[in-house]
Design a protein around this motif. Structure first.
Motif, short mmCIF file in Angstrom:
data_model
loop_
_atom_site.label_atom_id
_atom_site.label_comp_id
_atom_site.label_asym_id
_atom_site.label_seq_id
_atom_site.Cartn_x
_atom_site.Cartn_y
_atom_site.Cartn_z
N ASP A 99 37.06 39.83 44.89
CA ASP A 99 38.09 38.84 43.88
C ASP A 99 38.93 39.28 43.64
OD1 ASP A 99 35.14 38.33 43.28
OD2 ASP A 99 34.45 40.34 41.97
N ALA A 100 39.52 38.34 42.68
CA ALA A 100 41.06 38.36 42.17
C ALA A 100 41.73 39.35 41.72
CB ALA A 100 41.63 36.16 42.00
N PHE A 101 42.85 39.59 42.14
CA PHE A 101 43.65 40.54 41.39
C PHE A 101 44.99 40.56 41.01
CE2 PHE A 101 43.35 42.54 45.80
CZ PHE A 101 44.76 42.80 45.75
N LYS A 102 45.49 41.31 40.12
CA LYS A 102 46.66 41.56 40.05
C LYS A 102 47.29 42.51 40.77
CE LYS A 102 50.91 39.90 37.45
NZ LYS A 102 51.38 38.60 37.24
N VAL A 103 48.86 41.65 41.90
CA VAL A 103 49.40 42.59 41.61
C VAL A 103 51.10 43.04 41.10
CG1 VAL A 103 51.21 43.35 43.63
CG2 VAL A 103 49.03 42.09 44.44
N GLN A 104 50.95 44.17 40.54
CA GLN A 104 52.26 43.96 39.42
C GLN A 104 53.81 43.78 39.43
OE1 GLN A 104 51.22 44.36 36.27
NE2 GLN A 104 49.06 43.97 37.00
#
Length: 509
Positions: A479-484
């Motif tokens: 699933d799409a996720f956030k890289v900070q």
């Protein structure tokens, strides 16, 4: 109902069966209750060495309320002079780049492509289908200048889509009115010559569904220029069909041609036009003795056909010469028939037309839109994977993955980190070797280490993809996720745009 027949009117297929029909089809419905529909958008276009247009919205139907699941685009006469061809072998050619840049933001991924000089074939899929596209192979066959030159011939991409073997063959066949038989010979040669490594569907005809398309170069015989143009002007295209060479060759009992279906040619012939206009050929051509006024007669040179594999005919309907040959293949056919019944595949053509708005070439593009109805042979990816914890370039990270089905893993398998909207398998931000970077595993969950040095300082929405070297395809997507964004890089002013600005300032001084 679905079949290998065709229509240009989608509403004809919206009818519901009567109560009697529903009762009679109960057993079939029980077999097909899981069947799903997928939309396929195909384009063939001889681009005559032209660069891509600025806008391909109409070509790809980007504003359609029904977005395709798959795009297949076959081009002929892509510019291939030596210098450009060498550059294109290192970098994406202008057509591929334009199509990827257009489709990637809409979450389409280029799954496969192949180029042979001016012939180019590209296969795009919606991201959600990518883990279910396997057995991907591409090949080519030259037919120009005694088979040694690639200006004519065929390029193909074959693959399994949810287990169903599909093959797409883009051809550019011999030109000129008098070479109809040579065109058929070239097509038969390409069909025989192209083979694939894996046991499943080793030749083109072994695939469940084959699409044959391209600049096939068949012309309109007998009718004079005035009559042909009058029919075009009056939109009485059916008066020309009987003299279309491809139609004529089918009637001559060319068996390989008769196995292919095509929608009605209810659109203007797509060749030959004056460039940058919608006017059929009006130029004067230079000869050895000066100029001649002879013009090329319009023709449907650009076509899209398909072949749905059918059951073998009963022995009493076969010729005596073929009975023994068919008997030797009975075991294979029985297996194919069982698969066809358990996992049916049906096709419907929803649209077959040309697009007159584009004028960069002396050909107009042809568009075919299809609905594929099939029962999936599997509906789970081979691998499930996900990021563990927060991700940024400030800390090391972990990937967790779980094999959901047995498959042949390799030391060359890798997991790539991609920005959402990536264009192709090679468009990764970073990657890690699965076997080299494994840090812990049990029978169900395996951990893979990712160094913070490999994570980009500029964050964003990303996905992880597991690439199988043995299968040569992506077999799992997270699933799409956030890289900070990196806090350290931000504090030290190390974001790429700031570095670029500093470089420009230094260069000016």
């Amino acid at each position: 109902m679905f079949s290998s027949s065709y229509t240009n009117n989608e509403s004809k297929y919206d009818q519901r069966p009567s109560g009697v029909e529903m009762m009679e089809e109960t057993e079939e419905q029980k077999r097909n209750y899981e069947a799903e529909s997928f939309r396929l958008h195909m384009v063939t276009w001889n681009v005559a060495s032209a660069d891509p247009p600025d806008d391909v919205t109409l070509l790809l139907h980007l504003n359609s309320p029904k977005s395709p699941d798959l795009y297949v685009i076959g081009l002929q006469e892509v510019y291939s002079r030596p210098l450009r061809f060498m550059l294109d072998s290192v970098f994406d050619d202008p057509w591929s780049k334009m199509l990827m840049d257009t489709l990637a933001p809409r979450k389409y991924v280029k799954v496969s492509s192949i180029r042979m000089q001016g012939l180019l074939l590209l296969f795009f899929s919606k991201l959600k289908h990518v883990p279910f596209i396997r057995d991907i192979q591409a090949t080519y066959t030259r037919t120009g200048i005694f088979g040694y030159w690639g200006n004519k011939g065929g390029v193909s991409v074959r693959l399994s889509f949810y287990g169903h073997m599909l093959c797409f063959l883009n051809c550019h066949l011999a030109a000129h009115m008098n070479y109809a038989s040579e065109r058929v010979d070239e097509f038969e040669y390409i069909m025989d010559a192209q083979t694939f490594d894996r046991q499943k569907a080793p030749s083109i005809v072994d695939h469940r569904l084959v699409f044959w398309f391209g600049d096939l170069n068949f012309r309109i015989e007998d009718h004079g220029m005035h009559f042909v143009r009058s029919c075009i002007s009056d939109q009485t295209y059916d008066l020309l069909w009987s003299k279309d060479q491809l139609t004529m060759m089918k009637k001559k009992k060319e068996r390989i041609l008769q196995e292919f279906d095509e929608g009605p040619l209810d659109f203007p012939p797509t060749y030959k036009f004056d460039r940058n206009s919608d006017i059929y050929d009006s130029r004067l051509y230079r000869t050895w003795f000066g100029f001649t006024g002879k013009k090329r007669k319009p023709a449907w040179t650009d076509r899209i056909l398909w072949r749905l594999r059918h059951k073998a005919p009963p022995p009493d309907e076969q010729s005596e010469n073929t009975v023994d040959q068919e008997a030797r293949k009975v075991e294979e056919e029985d297996g194919d028939e069982d698969e066809d019944e358990e996992y049916p595949l049906r096709i419907r053509q929803d649209l077959y037309t040309s697009n007159m708005e584009y004028s960069i070439s002396d050909h107009k593009p042809v568009i075919g839109v299809f609905t594929l109805e099939l029962r999936k042979m599997f509906d789970a990816p081979l691998v499930r994977l996900q990021p563990e914890g927060d991700w940024s370039a400030d800390i090391d990270a972990m990937v967790l993955y779980s094999p959901l089905q047995p498959f042949s893993s390799s030391a060359w398998d890798w997991i790539g980190l991609y920005k959402v909207g990536f264009t192709s398998v090679s468009d990764y931000l970073t990657y890690m070797w699965v076997k080299d970077d494994e840090v812990a595993f049990n029978e169900e969950i395996i951990q893979v280490y990712v160094s913070k040095k490999e994570i980009p300082v500029r964050g964003g929405e990303c996905v992880l993809c597991y690439y199988s070297d043995t299968l040569q395809c992506i077999v799992g997507i997270s699933d799409a996720f956030k890289v900070q964004d990196s806090k350290v890089a931000s504090e030290e002013g190390l974001f790429p745009e700031k570095i670029d600005a500093l470089d420009k300032t230094v260069s000016r001084n």
